[in-house]
Design a protein around this motif. Structure first.
Motif, PDB file in Angstrom:
ATOM      1  N   VAL A   1     -11.552  52.529  14.609  1.00 48.23           N
ATOM      2  CA  VAL A   1     -11.813  53.814  13.948  1.00 48.23           C
ATOM      3  C   VAL A   1     -13.272  53.903  13.515  1.00 48.23           C
TER       4      VAL A   1
ATOM      5  N   VAL B   1     -11.727  59.963  13.255  1.00 49.77           N
ATOM      6  CA  VAL B   1     -10.318  59.578  13.146  1.00 49.77           C
ATOM      7  C   VAL B   1     -10.105  59.057  11.730  1.00 49.77           C
TER       8      VAL B   1
ATOM      9  N   PRO C   1      -4.600  56.630   7.300  1.00 52.88           N
ATOM     10  CA  PRO C   1      -3.305  56.705   8.001  1.00 52.88           C
ATOM     11  C   PRO C   1      -3.264  55.857   9.267  1.00 52.88           C
ATOM     12  N   SER C   2      -4.412  55.671   9.912  1.00 53.36           N
ATOM     13  CA  SER C   2      -4.437  54.860  11.134  1.00 53.36           C
ATOM     14  C   SER C   2      -4.071  53.415  10.829  1.00 53.36           C
TER      15      SER C   2
ATOM     16  N   VAL D   1      -1.159  60.438  11.777  1.00 50.23           N
ATOM     17  CA  VAL D   1      -2.613  60.554  11.940  1.00 50.23           C
ATOM     18  C   VAL D   1      -2.998  61.987  12.316  1.00 50.23           C
TER      19      VAL D   1
ATOM     20  N   TRP E   1      -2.627  64.300   9.266  1.00 48.83           N
ATOM     21  CA  TRP E   1      -3.679  63.976   8.285  1.00 48.83           C
ATOM     22  C   TRP E   1      -5.007  64.588   8.725  1.00 48.83           C
ATOM     23  N   ARG E   2      -5.315  64.463  10.003  1.00 46.48           N
ATOM     24  CA  ARG E   2      -6.585  65.009  10.499  1.00 46.48           C
ATOM     25  C   ARG E   2      -6.582  66.530  10.457  1.00 46.48           C
TER      26      ARG E   2
ATOM     27  N   GLY F   1      -7.301  59.781  17.812  1.00 40.44           N
ATOM     28  CA  GLY F   1      -6.337  59.229  16.865  1.00 40.44           C
ATOM     29  C   GLY F   1      -5.088  58.721  17.563  1.00 40.44           C
TER      30      GLY F   1
ATOM     31  N   GLN G   1      -3.626  54.554  18.157  1.00 38.74           N
ATOM     32  CA  GLN G   1      -2.262  54.078  17.965  1.00 38.74           C
ATOM     33  C   GLN G   1      -1.675  53.512  19.260  1.00 38.74           C
TER      34      GLN G   1
END
Length: 302
Positions: free
Chosen positions: A75, A85, A89-90, A120, A123-124, A148, A152
């Protein structure tokens, strides 16, 4: 006695100078501090063996730490390419996915990864409304969302294959076998490339990788595959050849993929957490795709 002492001191200084000179040549050729890299590698190997062969649950904790650091590194590296990103949350998604995969298997792994992508993404999207985006064309919200999901898929999904594999009955031996084979391939490529490397393998993506190094990786991975198949996995020798070749292919592809990412972002290493190695993700580049290959092999032959 004084003359003998002075002679020993001169020999010691000469030997030290030769060692330092050799170290500088290796560092100039590879860009790494070899001694420090070996010490860190030994420490990681000891932690891995302890977690796999003593208490398997320790491997889950080991994987949580590694996945969290690797995700955070990727990230942060993407931000250097102006790709935003969200890190919280990531990393949280990676940390949650590891124990879910361990206790609930492949089904839990898929659900956890998909849930992480959703987390993710939301959130973004939520943060995008609070800040004006003044980036250049092509560096907008769509790229952030895709990146993002990629984080993952690339780190969390591939890394959790090791957890699912280790949790299976006897799976810890398969995890150890594929990691040893991947490390053997890396070591063979490094040693043969350092000694004989002249013909670039992928000069645009990774100028230091050579066909001579790939030949060394092929030899060491095939030998390791056969030995591990016979003495660790209770499989025939021909399976060892297939296993070693498959891990060689996945490790090489993973190495080139990470080199391509770093090249596009204009960085040398993902981070500097591990002196002599770079970052956690720099050490996982060949391990991540190999984990999926080992899981498939275990599902068929294990």
């Amino acid at each position: 006695m004084n003359a003998r002492k002075a002679d020993l001191e001169r020999q010691f200084e000469a030997g030290r100078a030769q060692f330092d000179q050799a170290q500088e040549k290796i560092k100039a050729r590879t860009g790494r501090n070899l001694i420090l890299a070996i010490l860190i590698g030994v420490a990681f190997g000891a932690a891995l063996l302890l977690s796999l062969l003593v208490v398997k649950q320790l491997f889950m904790l080991f994987a949580v730490v590694v996945a969290a650091f690797a995700t955070g590194e990727l990230v942060q590296a993407l931000r250097k390419g102006d790709i935003r990103v969200p890190i919280v949350p990531s990393v949280a998604a990676a940390v949650i996915a590891v124990p879910v995969s361990y206790f609930f298997g492949a089904a839990g792994q898929v659900i956890a990864v998909l849930g992480g992508i959703v987390l993710v993404t939301l959130w973004r999207l939520a943060s995008s409304g609070r800040h004006r985006d003044a980036r250049q064309p092509g560096r907008g919200l769509g790229l952030d969302l895709a990146a993002g999901a990629f984080v993952q898929g690339y780190v969390t999904f591939l890394a959790t294959f090791t957890v699912v594999l280790t949790a299976a009955d006897g799976g810890e031996w398969w995890t150890l076998a594929f990691i040893v084979t991947a490390v053997a391939a890396d070591t063979g490529a490094y040693a043969f490339g350092l000694m004989f490397g002249k013909h670039p393998m992928a000069p645009v993506i990774s100028p230091k990788k050579t066909w001579e190094g790939f030949a060394g990786a092929a030899g060491t991975s095939l030998v390791a595959g056969v030995l591990l198949a016979l003495f660790m996995l209770d499989q025939p020798w021909w399976f060892g050849l297939l296993f070693g070749a498959a891990i060689l292919a996945s490790a090489t592809i993973g190495d080139l993929i990470e080199s391509l990412i770093k090249r596009d972002l204009g960085i040398k290493d993902m981070s500097s957490w591990l002196p002599g190695h770079g970052g956690f993700l720099d050490r996982l580049d060949s391990i991540l795709p190999s984990a999926a290959v080992a899981f498939v092999a275990f599902s068929i032959f294990g």
